[in-house]
Enzyme design. Structure first.
Site, PDB file in Angstrom:
ATOM      1  N   ASP A  38       0.840  -1.198   0.000  1.00  0.00           N
ATOM      2  CA  ASP A  38       0.000   0.000   0.000  1.00  0.00           C
ATOM      3  C   ASP A  38       0.877   1.249   0.000  1.00  0.00           C
ATOM      4  OD1 ASP A  38      -3.223   0.473   0.985  1.00  0.00           O
ATOM      5  OD2 ASP A  38      -1.856   2.179   1.083  1.00  0.00           O
ATOM      6  N   ILE A  39       0.468   2.248  -0.777  1.00  0.00           N
ATOM      7  CA  ILE A  39       1.241   3.486  -0.901  1.00  0.00           C
ATOM      8  C   ILE A  39       1.203   4.313   0.390  1.00  0.00           C
ATOM      9  CG2 ILE A  39      -0.587   5.044  -1.742  1.00  0.00           C
ATOM     10  CD1 ILE A  39       1.371   5.867  -3.997  1.00  0.00           C
ATOM     11  N   ASN A  95     -12.981  -3.079   2.576  1.00  0.00           N
ATOM     12  CA  ASN A  95     -13.993  -2.050   2.769  1.00  0.00           C
ATOM     13  C   ASN A  95     -14.957  -2.047   1.586  1.00  0.00           C
ATOM     14  OD1 ASN A  95     -12.727  -1.100   5.182  1.00  0.00           O
ATOM     15  ND2 ASN A  95     -11.212  -0.020   3.929  1.00  0.00           N
ATOM     16  N   GLY A 135     -15.406   3.219   4.068  1.00  0.00           N
ATOM     17  CA  GLY A 135     -14.084   3.763   3.753  1.00  0.00           C
ATOM     18  C   GLY A 135     -13.472   3.258   2.460  1.00  0.00           C
ATOM     19  N   GLN A 136     -14.295   2.658   1.574  1.00  0.00           N
ATOM     20  CA  GLN A 136     -13.733   2.207   0.287  1.00  0.00           C
ATOM     21  C   GLN A 136     -13.427   3.415  -0.595  1.00  0.00           C
ATOM     22  OE1 GLN A 136     -16.239  -0.346  -2.122  1.00  0.00           O
ATOM     23  NE2 GLN A 136     -14.539  -0.904  -3.472  1.00  0.00           N
ATOM     24  N   HIS A 163     -10.330  -5.328  -3.225  1.00  0.00           N
ATOM     25  CA  HIS A 163      -8.990  -5.506  -2.669  1.00  0.00           C
ATOM     26  C   HIS A 163      -9.093  -5.913  -1.209  1.00  0.00           C
ATOM     27  CE1 HIS A 163     -10.158  -1.255  -2.348  1.00  0.00           C
ATOM     28  NE2 HIS A 163      -9.471  -1.191  -1.229  1.00  0.00           N
ATOM     29  N   HIS A 172      -6.940  -5.724   2.185  1.00  0.00           N
ATOM     30  CA  HIS A 172      -5.796  -5.180   2.920  1.00  0.00           C
ATOM     31  C   HIS A 172      -5.243  -6.289   3.813  1.00  0.00           C
ATOM     32  CE1 HIS A 172      -6.809  -0.772   2.366  1.00  0.00           C
ATOM     33  NE2 HIS A 172      -8.021  -1.279   2.193  1.00  0.00           N
TER      34      HIS A 172
HETATM   35  P1  5GP Z   1      -9.704   1.472   0.407  1.00  0.00           P
HETATM   36  O1  5GP Z   1      -9.651   2.871   0.961  1.00  0.00           O
HETATM   37  O2  5GP Z   1     -10.478   1.449  -0.893  1.00  0.00           O
HETATM   38  O3  5GP Z   1     -10.133   0.419   1.361  1.00  0.00           O
HETATM   39  O4  5GP Z   1      -8.204   1.087   0.059  1.00  0.00           O
HETATM   40  C1  5GP Z   1      -7.515   1.625  -1.019  1.00  0.00           C
HETATM   41  C2  5GP Z   1      -6.062   1.589  -0.675  1.00  0.00           C
HETATM   42  O5  5GP Z   1      -5.324   1.822  -1.859  1.00  0.00           O
HETATM   43  C3  5GP Z   1      -5.635   2.671   0.327  1.00  0.00           C
HETATM   44  O6  5GP Z   1      -5.083   2.047   1.482  1.00  0.00           O
HETATM   45  C4  5GP Z   1      -4.613   3.501  -0.431  1.00  0.00           C
HETATM   46  O7  5GP Z   1      -3.533   3.934   0.361  1.00  0.00           O
HETATM   47  C5  5GP Z   1      -4.170   2.551  -1.533  1.00  0.00           C
HETATM   48  N1  5GP Z   1      -3.740   3.214  -2.754  1.00  0.00           N
HETATM   49  C6  5GP Z   1      -4.380   4.229  -3.400  1.00  0.00           C
HETATM   50  N2  5GP Z   1      -3.709   4.573  -4.506  1.00  0.00           N
HETATM   51  C7  5GP Z   1      -2.617   3.756  -4.565  1.00  0.00           C
HETATM   52  C8  5GP Z   1      -1.525   3.634  -5.499  1.00  0.00           C
HETATM   53  O8  5GP Z   1      -1.426   4.341  -6.511  1.00  0.00           O
HETATM   54  N3  5GP Z   1      -0.588   2.697  -5.222  1.00  0.00           N
HETATM   55  C9  5GP Z   1      -0.664   1.882  -4.110  1.00  0.00           C
HETATM   56  N4  5GP Z   1       0.319   0.990  -3.934  1.00  0.00           N
HETATM   57  N5  5GP Z   1      -1.683   1.962  -3.227  1.00  0.00           N
HETATM   58  C10 5GP Z   1      -2.636   2.887  -3.450  1.00  0.00           C
END
Ligand code: 5GP
Ligand code: ZN
Length: 112
Positions: free
Chosen positions: A30-31, A85, A91-92, A98, A100
């Protein structure tokens, strides 16, 4: 899906720090890590969220859980949390399924 961030990561159009890859799924760090180890595991084929899992695509999810167990063993992770999520309130932020995988710190329950 052409405008999907994670489809672009799978295609290599956006760089990522890869943890694991096979014909079905892709895992990358994750970034914005929320734990000392934080990576995401995604299907290569676009699925919007866990709410779109059905009889036609659920084998992908079973496969992803096998991969998570295998990769975590390889990384020496004995305790970890798997989170997916679904929807805005949960929080998606990326609308490609995906999971985590978070590890390396004490976690609270219930999650925030
Ligand atoms: P969500 O918020 O949908 O549950 O998770 C999305 C995740 O994707 C977040 O934890 C966010 O930090 C990660 N993310 C968003 N953009 C990028 C990216 O460009 N590269 C990587 N490696 N992770 C990303
Ligand atoms: Zn996608």
């Amino acid at each position: 899906m052409s405008d999907c961030l994670f489809c672009k990561i799978v295609a290599g159009e956006i760089p990522s720090n890869k943890v694991y890859e096979d014909e079905v799924c892709f895992a990358f760090y994750d970034i914005d890590p929320q734990a000392p180890t934080h990576f995401l595991v995604i299907p290569k084929a676009h699925i919007g969220s866990a709410a779109e899992v059905d009889a036609d695509n659920s084998t992908v999810v079973a496969h992803i859980f096998e991969v998570i167990a295998k990769v975590c063993k390889e990384l020496g992770l004995e305790s970890y949390r798997i989170v997916s999520n679904i929807g805005e309130q949960a929080g998606q932020s990326v609308h490609h399924l995906h999971f985590h995988v978070l590890s390396g710190r004490d976690m609270t329950w219930p999650p925030g």
